[in-house]
Design a protein around this motif. Structure first.
Motif, mmCIF file in Angstrom:
data_model
loop_
_atom_site.group_PDB
_atom_site.id
_atom_site.type_symbol
_atom_site.label_atom_id
_atom_site.label_comp_id
_atom_site.label_asym_id
_atom_site.label_seq_id
_atom_site.Cartn_x
_atom_site.Cartn_y
_atom_site.Cartn_z
ATOM 1 N N UNK A 91 60.714 14.094 33.637
ATOM 2 C CA UNK A 91 60.963 13.777 32.231
ATOM 3 C C UNK A 91 60.392 14.802 31.263
ATOM 4 N N UNK A 92 59.352 15.483 31.685
ATOM 5 C CA UNK A 92 58.658 16.392 30.777
ATOM 6 C C UNK A 92 58.864 17.827 31.180
ATOM 7 N N UNK A 93 57.925 18.628 30.740
ATOM 8 C CA UNK A 93 57.977 20.053 31.037
ATOM 9 C C UNK A 93 56.821 20.459 31.937
ATOM 10 N N UNK A 94 56.460 19.584 32.868
ATOM 11 C CA UNK A 94 55.355 19.905 33.769
ATOM 12 C C UNK A 94 55.760 21.101 34.610
ATOM 13 N N UNK A 95 54.915 22.126 34.684
ATOM 14 C CA UNK A 95 55.286 23.356 35.379
ATOM 15 C C UNK A 95 55.398 23.189 36.899
ATOM 16 N N UNK A 96 56.479 23.713 37.436
ATOM 17 C CA UNK A 96 56.708 23.652 38.882
ATOM 18 C C UNK A 96 55.604 24.356 39.666
ATOM 19 N N UNK A 152 52.970 9.345 41.386
ATOM 20 C CA UNK A 152 53.930 8.758 40.453
ATOM 21 C C UNK A 152 53.905 9.443 39.091
ATOM 22 N N UNK A 153 52.710 9.659 38.548
ATOM 23 C CA UNK A 153 52.615 10.236 37.207
ATOM 24 C C UNK A 153 53.082 11.693 37.192
ATOM 25 N N UNK A 154 52.753 12.454 38.215
ATOM 26 C CA UNK A 154 53.168 13.861 38.201
ATOM 27 C C UNK A 154 54.673 13.991 38.437
ATOM 28 N N UNK A 155 55.232 13.120 39.259
ATOM 29 C CA UNK A 155 56.684 13.169 39.469
ATOM 30 C C UNK A 155 57.423 12.755 38.191
#
Length: 83
Positions: free
Chosen positions: A17-22, A9-12
């Motif tokens: 919403x954020x800029x978490x790297x693919x 849930x948090x990583x999705x």
């Protein structure tokens, strides 16, 4: 909710919403999807959840020194995968 569901849930959420790297998303999801493989390192999974929740792509820069950077998250992922 178990830690592996929380991780997913948090990583999705950060990915959407954020800029978490693919390029790191796949590794984190592989941990979230394999609780039978990583059940012995739940404290590290919980640490990863906290880190991803506090992730900021500008961590350590200027007025964002307390945020969690991608290097910290990547190091925790690697520690989990080594176990």
């Amino acid at each position: 909710m178990d830690p592996f569901e929380k991780l997913r849930n948090v990583v999705m959420r950060q990915s959407l919403e954020g800029d978490f790297p693919d390029w790191l998303l796949e590794d984190v999801l592989s941990i979230a999807d394999a609780p039978e493989s990583y059940g012995a390192v739940v404290p590290l999974v919980e640490q990863l959840i906290d880190q991803i929740g506090e992730f900021d792509p500008f961590a350590g820069v200027g007025c964002f020194p307390a945020a969690v950077g991608i290097e910290q998250i990547q190091a925790t992922v690697q520690r989990i995968k080594r176990h």
